[in-house]
Design a protein around this motif. Structure first.
Motif, PDB file in Angstrom:
ATOM      1  N   ALA A  41      28.774 -11.902  40.808  1.00 41.43           N
ATOM      2  CA  ALA A  41      29.381 -11.654  39.489  1.00 41.43           C
ATOM      3  C   ALA A  41      28.422 -12.064  38.384  1.00 41.43           C
ATOM      4  O   ALA A  41      27.775 -13.105  38.470  1.00 41.43           O
ATOM      5  N   TYR A  42      28.337 -11.232  37.352  1.00 42.69           N
ATOM      6  CA  TYR A  42      27.424 -11.531  36.254  1.00 42.69           C
ATOM      7  C   TYR A  42      28.144 -11.359  34.926  1.00 42.69           C
ATOM      8  O   TYR A  42      29.239 -10.792  34.856  1.00 42.69           O
ATOM      9  N   ASN A  43      27.489 -11.841  33.878  1.00 41.09           N
ATOM     10  CA  ASN A  43      28.051 -11.749  32.532  1.00 41.09           C
ATOM     11  C   ASN A  43      27.782 -10.342  31.983  1.00 41.09           C
ATOM     12  O   ASN A  43      26.693 -10.043  31.518  1.00 41.09           O
ATOM     13  N   ARG A  44      28.801  -9.499  32.063  1.00 38.31           N
ATOM     14  CA  ARG A  44      28.637  -8.090  31.682  1.00 38.31           C
ATOM     15  C   ARG A  44      28.264  -7.956  30.195  1.00 38.31           C
ATOM     16  O   ARG A  44      27.527  -7.059  29.805  1.00 38.31           O
ATOM     17  N   VAL A  45      28.792  -8.871  29.393  1.00 43.19           N
ATOM     18  CA  VAL A  45      28.510  -8.844  27.951  1.00 43.19           C
ATOM     19  C   VAL A  45      26.999  -8.889  27.694  1.00 43.19           C
ATOM     20  O   VAL A  45      26.501  -8.295  26.744  1.00 43.19           O
ATOM     21  N   LEU A  46      26.271  -9.579  28.585  1.00 49.43           N
ATOM     22  CA  LEU A  46      24.829  -9.740  28.376  1.00 49.43           C
ATOM     23  C   LEU A  46      24.001  -8.550  28.857  1.00 49.43           C
ATOM     24  O   LEU A  46      22.774  -8.562  28.743  1.00 49.43           O
ATOM     25  N   LEU A  47      24.676  -7.514  29.373  1.00 51.45           N
ATOM     26  CA  LEU A  47      23.920  -6.329  29.784  1.00 51.45           C
ATOM     27  C   LEU A  47      23.171  -5.735  28.598  1.00 51.45           C
ATOM     28  O   LEU A  47      22.089  -5.181  28.745  1.00 51.45           O
ATOM     29  N   SER A  48      23.775  -5.844  27.411  1.00 50.59           N
ATOM     30  CA  SER A  48      23.108  -5.316  26.212  1.00 50.59           C
ATOM     31  C   SER A  48      21.798  -6.059  25.979  1.00 50.59           C
ATOM     32  O   SER A  48      20.797  -5.458  25.602  1.00 50.59           O
ATOM     33  N   SER A  49      21.809  -7.379  26.189  1.00 51.07           N
ATOM     34  CA  SER A  49      20.578  -8.166  26.005  1.00 51.07           C
ATOM     35  C   SER A  49      19.554  -7.801  27.072  1.00 51.07           C
ATOM     36  O   SER A  49      18.353  -7.794  26.798  1.00 51.07           O
ATOM     37  N   ALA A 160      22.849   1.820  21.831  1.00 52.05           N
ATOM     38  CA  ALA A 160      21.867   2.409  20.918  1.00 52.05           C
ATOM     39  C   ALA A 160      20.788   1.391  20.567  1.00 52.05           C
ATOM     40  O   ALA A 160      19.587   1.684  20.608  1.00 52.05           O
ATOM     41  N   TYR A 161      21.220   0.180  20.254  1.00 48.63           N
ATOM     42  CA  TYR A 161      20.266  -0.867  19.866  1.00 48.63           C
ATOM     43  C   TYR A 161      19.309  -1.180  21.025  1.00 48.63           C
ATOM     44  O   TYR A 161      18.097  -1.244  20.856  1.00 48.63           O
ATOM     45  N   GLY A 162      19.896  -1.364  22.207  1.00 45.77           N
ATOM     46  CA  GLY A 162      19.080  -1.718  23.375  1.00 45.77           C
ATOM     47  C   GLY A 162      18.072  -0.624  23.699  1.00 45.77           C
ATOM     48  O   GLY A 162      16.894  -0.896  23.947  1.00 45.77           O
ATOM     49  N   LEU A 163      18.539   0.619  23.668  1.00 50.27           N
ATOM     50  CA  LEU A 163      17.655   1.740  23.989  1.00 50.27           C
ATOM     51  C   LEU A 163      16.532   1.856  22.961  1.00 50.27           C
ATOM     52  O   LEU A 163      15.377   2.085  23.306  1.00 50.27           O
ATOM     53  N   ALA A 164      16.896   1.706  21.678  1.00 51.12           N
ATOM     54  CA  ALA A 164      15.892   1.833  20.619  1.00 51.12           C
ATOM     55  C   ALA A 164      14.850   0.729  20.773  1.00 51.12           C
ATOM     56  O   ALA A 164      13.644   0.967  20.676  1.00 51.12           O
ATOM     57  N   LYS A 165      15.342  -0.476  21.048  1.00 54.64           N
ATOM     58  CA  LYS A 165      14.420  -1.605  21.178  1.00 54.64           C
ATOM     59  C   LYS A 165      13.495  -1.413  22.385  1.00 54.64           C
ATOM     60  O   LYS A 165      12.345  -1.833  22.372  1.00 54.64           O
ATOM     61  N   LYS A 319      26.949  -9.168  19.311  1.00 50.80           N
ATOM     62  CA  LYS A 319      25.889 -10.173  19.387  1.00 50.80           C
ATOM     63  C   LYS A 319      24.491  -9.593  19.335  1.00 50.80           C
ATOM     64  O   LYS A 319      23.543 -10.289  19.597  1.00 50.80           O
ATOM     65  N   VAL A 320      24.386  -8.306  19.026  1.00 52.59           N
ATOM     66  CA  VAL A 320      23.056  -7.724  18.920  1.00 52.59           C
ATOM     67  C   VAL A 320      22.317  -8.420  17.784  1.00 52.59           C
ATOM     68  O   VAL A 320      22.766  -8.396  16.641  1.00 52.59           O
ATOM     69  N   SER A 321      21.189  -9.032  18.128  1.00 53.45           N
ATOM     70  CA  SER A 321      20.533  -9.902  17.148  1.00 53.45           C
ATOM     71  C   SER A 321      20.132  -9.108  15.908  1.00 53.45           C
ATOM     72  O   SER A 321      19.718  -7.967  15.967  1.00 53.45           O
ATOM     73  N   GLY A 322      20.252  -9.728  14.765  1.00 56.09           N
ATOM     74  CA  GLY A 322      19.888  -9.065  13.522  1.00 56.09           C
ATOM     75  C   GLY A 322      21.071  -8.380  12.865  1.00 56.09           C
ATOM     76  O   GLY A 322      21.101  -8.176  11.671  1.00 56.09           O
ATOM     77  N   VAL A 323      22.070  -7.980  13.636  1.00 57.37           N
ATOM     78  CA  VAL A 323      23.267  -7.365  13.064  1.00 57.37           C
ATOM     79  C   VAL A 323      24.462  -8.125  13.618  1.00 57.37           C
ATOM     80  O   VAL A 323      25.115  -7.699  14.559  1.00 57.37           O
ATOM     81  N   SER A 324      24.712  -9.270  13.035  1.00 59.08           N
ATOM     82  CA  SER A 324      25.817 -10.080  13.527  1.00 59.08           C
ATOM     83  C   SER A 324      27.102  -9.635  12.855  1.00 59.08           C
ATOM     84  O   SER A 324      27.166  -9.529  11.632  1.00 59.08           O
ATOM     85  N   VAL A 325      28.103  -9.370  13.670  1.00 62.82           N
ATOM     86  CA  VAL A 325      29.381  -8.874  13.161  1.00 62.82           C
ATOM     87  C   VAL A 325      30.508  -9.642  13.831  1.00 62.82           C
ATOM     88  O   VAL A 325      30.462  -9.890  15.034  1.00 62.82           O
ATOM     89  N   PHE A 326      31.493 -10.000  13.036  1.00 60.59           N
ATOM     90  CA  PHE A 326      32.660 -10.681  13.598  1.00 60.59           C
ATOM     91  C   PHE A 326      33.908 -10.077  12.968  1.00 60.59           C
ATOM     92  O   PHE A 326      33.930  -9.775  11.774  1.00 60.59           O
ATOM     93  N   SER A 327      34.929  -9.881  13.771  1.00 61.42           N
ATOM     94  CA  SER A 327      36.190  -9.362  13.248  1.00 61.42           C
ATOM     95  C   SER A 327      37.329  -9.972  14.047  1.00 61.42           C
ATOM     96  O   SER A 327      37.243 -10.074  15.273  1.00 61.42           O
ATOM     97  N   ALA A 328      38.382 -10.400  13.354  1.00 58.35           N
ATOM     98  CA  ALA A 328      39.519 -10.980  14.072  1.00 58.35           C
ATOM     99  C   ALA A 328      40.804 -10.740  13.291  1.00 58.35           C
ATOM    100  O   ALA A 328      40.788 -10.671  12.061  1.00 58.35           O
ATOM    101  N   GLY A 329      41.884 -10.591  14.037  1.00 57.95           N
ATOM    102  CA  GLY A 329      43.216 -10.482  13.430  1.00 57.95           C
ATOM    103  C   GLY A 329      43.380  -9.224  12.590  1.00 57.95           C
ATOM    104  O   GLY A 329      42.768  -8.188  12.844  1.00 57.95           O
TER     105      GLY A 329
END
Ligand SMILES: Cc1cc2nc3c(=O)[nH]c(=O)nc-3n(C[C@H](O)[C@H](O)[C@H](O)COP(=O)(O)OP(=O)(O)OC[C@H]3O[C@@H](n4cnc5c(N)ncnc54)[C@H](O)[C@@H]3O)c2cc1C
Length: 405
Positions: A41-49, A160-165, A319-329
């Motif tokens: 099992a791995y941290n799927r969220v980090l696949l983007s990194s 998109a970010y990962g591919l571009a990078k 969590k894509v570095s450089g474009v930090s976004v947070f949204s809640a509620g």
């Protein structure tokens, strides 16, 4: 003797459930985990990194092989569970013997949706869900391919970010008139778009895919308004569907997800579901935090302790570095709410707080997300904010100075 507890799926929810069970019911269950991905099992969220080259694939494992072994867990990976025999309390595994259970937990996650358009099954059309997908996308990027990503939600942006990078020429298509419309209001989405464009990604909004072109391989994509974009590869990142087939075929009640009650119990006795495959009070969460909250509750329930899952306040952290976004509620602000907004488009910052009945009920942050968790605590805690209201916008350190308290 330990009771046999079988978990289907070796993803993030399953790993967290074993973790929680080890804390509250060590030794009570003999746990087996059946997962169809060919790795721990791995941290799927980090696949983007991983895609962006910021993390190595082997560094995203959630737990080491020793960790699982030390907890006596039987791990079967690269194995697909195919049938649940509820009456006999047995789970069939492809090309293997059945395995008996006294309790069964379904943690089967989701599958990415492929648009139902012509050409969707051409070679060169992919999705972004697991580490095998990442290997494929990295190959495309290394070959400097022109890639079109369909979907301007969290997943599409990360692809998109990962591919571009990694070197690909990327166009991001989004059906709606703004990116991440389920998490961001219009000004935040506009700012995000400009920050994404600064990373060399072309963003097309109101882009409705009509079909894909190509003989055997995809060569381009056509939009319903006639626009045509050349592409060597197309990545669908336009939504997910909970994996419910195993439950449905066994006669377990499913809706969009596998229907569970406040104890995460399905309609069948001793069969539970959690994570992205589960539907609780009509909601299927596509994020990891609710899955972790469910794991905590289910572990307590399986340990015989009182526990009830009441739903989650959803928060998104891009969590894509450089474009930090947070949204809640409630980030839009329902009628009767007040909003406090700080907007600095040139400086790449946007902050909106939504207040209702003297409490913080929603927040959107773009750029500086340093206080995101504090805002989330305030939203979840439903604490009155009158004493800190005038300084809240400037973050925790200024708002909760002793004299402000
Ligand atoms: C690239 C990417 C980025 C993401 N970023 C974020 C983020 O920033 N924040 C956030 O909150 N969430 C994010 N998510 C979502 C998050 O990863 C999921 O919410 C989380 O992984 C859900 O956990 P799960 O265990 O329910 O499902 P999964 O982690 O998908 O695990 C399910 C597992 O079950 C297996 N399985 C399915 N059927 C069977 C079967 N019949 N037999 C055996 N095994 C089976 C699957 O192969 C899979 O390994 C992201 C997802 C992706 C793909």
């Amino acid at each position: 003797m330990s009771e046999p507890l079988v978990i289907v799926g070796n993803g993030m929810a399953a790993a967290r459930l074993v973790d929680e069970l080890a804390k509250v019911a060590l030794g009570r269950y003999a746990i087996a985990v059946i997962g169809d991905e060919p790795r721990l099992a791995y941290n799927r969220v980090l696949l983007s990194s991983v895609l962006a080259g910021e993390t190595a694939s082997h560094d995203i494992e959630l737990r080491s092989a020793n960790w699982w072994r030390d907890r006596g867990v039987t791990l079967k990976y690269g194995c697909v569970a195919t049938v649940i025999d509820i009456g006999r309390r047995e789970l069939k595994i492809a090309n293997e013997e059945s395995i008996a259970f006294s309790k069964l937990v379904l943690a089967t996650g989701s599958t990415p949706l492929r648009l139902k358009v012509t050409g969707a099954d051409l070679a060169g059309v992919h999705t972004f869900r697991d580490s095998r997908d990442v290997d494929l996308l990295l190959t495309l990027a290394a070959q400097k391919k022109r890639v079109v990503v369909v979907g301007g939600g969290l997943l599409g942006l990360e692809a998109a970010y990962g591919l571009a990078k990694a070197g690909a020429a990327v166009t991001l298509l989004h059906l709606m008139d703004r990116l991440m419309e389920r998490q961001l209001d219009a000004p935040a989405a506009e700012l995000l778009k400009s920050l994404v464009e600064r990373k060399g990604i072309e963003v097309l909004l109101n882009a409705n895919t009509a079909g894909l072109h190509g003989e055997t391989r995809v060569e381009g994509i056509e939009l319903t308004d006639g626009r045509r974009i050349d592409a060597d590869a197309v990545i669908f990142a336009a939504g997910i569907r909970p994996n419910v087939a195993l439950a449905k075929d066994a006669g377990i009640s499913v809706n969009r997800g596998i229907v569970v009650d406040d104890c995460l119990q399905t309609g069948a006795p001793d069969i539970f579901a959690l994570g992205e495959c589960a539907e609780h009070r009509g909601v299927c969460y596509g994020l990891v935090e609710p899955a972790y909250e469910q794991a905590r509750v289910l572990a307590r329930h399986l340990a015989g302790a009182p526990a009830s899952y009441q739903g989650s306040v959803v928060a998104t952290n891009l969590k894509v570095s450089g474009v930090s976004v947070f949204s809640a509620g409630d980030f839009t602000g329902a009628e009767g709410c007040e909003t406090i907004v700080l907007s600095d488009a040139r400086g790449g910052a946007y902050k909106k707080l939504v207040i209702s009945d003297g409490r913080l009920t929603g927040a959107v942050l773009v750029g500086d997300v340093g206080d995101a968790l504090w805002y989330l605590e305030l939203i979840r805690g439903r604490e009155p904010i009158a004493a800190i209201r005038h300084r809240m916008m400037f973050g925790r350190s200024l708002a909760v100075r002793p004299e402000a308290a």
